[in-house]
Design an enzyme around this catalytic site. Structure first.
Site, short mmCIF file in Angstrom:
data_model
loop_
_atom_site.label_atom_id
_atom_site.label_comp_id
_atom_site.label_asym_id
_atom_site.label_seq_id
_atom_site.Cartn_x
_atom_site.Cartn_y
_atom_site.Cartn_z
N SER A 130 0.61 -1.38 0.04
CA SER A 130 -0.11 0.02 -0.03
C SER A 130 0.89 1.22 -0.10
O SER A 130 1.66 1.39 -1.00
CB SER A 130 -0.85 -0.28 1.21
OG SER A 130 -1.99 0.94 1.07
N ASP A 159 -10.58 -3.29 -5.45
CA ASP A 159 -9.85 -2.71 -4.20
C ASP A 159 -10.78 -1.33 -4.05
O ASP A 159 -10.85 -0.51 -4.87
CB ASP A 159 -8.33 -2.25 -4.42
CG ASP A 159 -7.67 -1.63 -3.35
OD1 ASP A 159 -8.44 -1.06 -2.38
OD2 ASP A 159 -6.37 -1.58 -3.20
N HIS A 169 -8.32 -4.59 -0.81
CA HIS A 169 -7.09 -4.28 -0.27
C HIS A 169 -6.28 -4.78 0.83
O HIS A 169 -6.55 -4.89 1.89
CB HIS A 169 -7.49 -2.70 0.21
CG HIS A 169 -6.35 -1.52 0.42
ND1 HIS A 169 -5.56 -0.95 -0.69
CD2 HIS A 169 -5.38 -1.36 1.47
CE1 HIS A 169 -4.55 -0.24 -0.35
NE2 HIS A 169 -4.55 -0.55 0.64
#
Length: 431
Positions: free
Chosen positions: A212, A347, A378
């Site tokens: 991320s 996501d 995610h």
């Protein structure tokens, strides 16, 4: 029999049938909502891959089957990106292990203290080489998060040393030593950790991994200076958004409940900042006013926090400048080591428009593979049969599988064809 009694006997048999009809309609409505919300009709499929047809890429795809086989999430809920994301956010992972590591402290030039946890391999690597994974977690995360622990344990068992950055200010029991904490794209602490590993283990080769926000940091770090790519075999980035400037508009939209996720992440960031208020503001009313501490309490989005607090840690004059300077989209084209970029189509945090960045990059650069799964949310990527997920996720397996393939490629190829050597080096050697 009276007329009233006759009416009662005539109507009453019809009532159960009517109620049964209402029940069936209610059940059908609930089932329809479940099928739609859980995305149960969505098929499973292999990741959608974008890459150039090179010898290295062909070898990697052949040697890392997770990239070409179907990713199969848990049947009942795994096709919902929201549930995958929620399970990752709430639990991290299922039956998370507890790898044993050593915490290191590195003093920085500005008075800050970077920390990272070092985990030694649990056995020899299959190639016999010394390989270290340098890992950058997601926003506000650290080595104690369940998804990090699960991945580290898996990598250790395959013979990798793991070094995990603890984002500045993320660990609740570690006080800040300067009025600064982690930001979206500051690479200082990650660079310090990588430098330490290179000095302490002069024979080790590096695998760079970012999750991320950490994916943005590692790609920016590699692209900032070509020297940062020395001794790096490859890089893997998972679920990053590539450009904060482009993402800010999408984070204010209610599509896929993105505005709600924005609020939740902003609330978490406020808690982290306020837990370090003494170190960051030091009881200085002038400093507190400069950083607009008052507006922090009323902030409902990451953009408001970035504008009022985060950009000022590095002296950016505007939010636009902060996002431009801190996003890897302006640096990633300088990365020449093999690069695997992984995202999920469902996501809820990364808008589909942002995925043109890795797709275009992979189409133009031979060292890049872009893998887009249909499901995974995610940082979820849970696998399982029907209801219960497995402890290891597809994400854990694909990173280690890709790393193993890269190590095998480096081992079996002559030095001229090593991935980290330039084409000119091959020409010189052949001459």
């Amino acid at each position: 029999m009276s007329i009233r009694e006759s009416e009662v006997h005539t109507i009453s048999p019809e009532l159960p049938a009517m109620f049964d009809g209402v029940k069936l309609a209610a059940v059908a409505t609930v089932l329809y909502i479940l099928v739609r919300c859980l995305n149960l009709k969505s098929p499973t499929a292999p990741p959608d891959l974008t890459y150039q047809d090179t010898a290295l890429n062909r070898f990697l795809l052949k040697s890392c089957p997770q990239l070409t086989k179907e990713y199969i999430p848990p049947l009942l809920w795994g096709k919902s990106g929201h549930l995958q994301t929620a399970l990752y956010g709430k639990l991290g992972r299922v039956s998370s292990p507890h790898p044993s590591g050593v915490r290191k402290f590195l003093p920085m030039q500005d008075g800050a203290t970077a920390t990272f946890d070092l985990f030694e391999p649990q056995g020899d690597h299959r190639t016999g080489d010394d390989i270290t994974m340098v890992i950058c977690p997601g926003i506000g995360n650290h080595s104690e998060k369940h998804y990090i622990r699960t991945f580290v344990d898996h990598a250790q068992k395959d013979g990798y040393r793991c070094s995990v950055l603890n984002h500045l200010g993320a660990l609740p029991n570690i006080e800040l030593t300067s009025p600064r904490m982690f930001t979206y794209g500051c690479t200082w602490e990650f660079a310090a950790m990588v430098g330490y590993i290179k000095r302490m283990y002069p024979q080790t080769q590096l695998m760079v991994v970012g999750f991320s926000l950490g994916g943005n940091i590692v790609c920016k770090f590699l692209g900032e200076n070509r020297m940062n790519q020395e001794r790096v075999l490859c890089c893997v980035s998972v679920c990053q958004g590539y450009s904060a400037l482009r993402a800010q508009e999408t984070f204010l939209q209610w599509d896929q409940f993105r505005r709600f996720y924005n609020f939740l992440m902003a609330d978490n960031m406020k808690k982290i900042i306020l837990s370090h208020r003494h170190s960051l503001f030091g009881g200085n009313p002038v400093k507190a006013k400069e950083l607009d501490l008052g507006r922090l309490y009323t902030a409902t989005s990451l953009m408001q926090i970035d504008d009022n607090i985060m950009r000022k840690f590095h002296g950016h004059s505007s939010l636009k400048e902060y996002y431009e300077k801190e996003s890897c989209v302006n640096y990633i084209h300088n990365v020449n080591v093999p690069l695997l970029l992984v995202n999920s189509a469902d996501d809820p945090l990364v808008h589909d428009s942002l995925l043109t960045i890795p797709r275009t990059l992979a189409a133009k650069k031979p060292n890049v593979i872009f893998s887009l799964t249909l499901h995974g949310g995610h940082l979820g990527f849970f696998e399982g049969a029907v209801l219960f997920p497995q402890p290891l996720t597809w994400m854990d397996k694909v990173i280690v599988g890709y790393a193993n393939a890269m190590c095998q490629w480096e081992k079996q190829k002559p030095p001229c064809q090593s991935s980290h050597l330039s084409q000119s080096s091959c020409v010189e050697e052949k001459a």
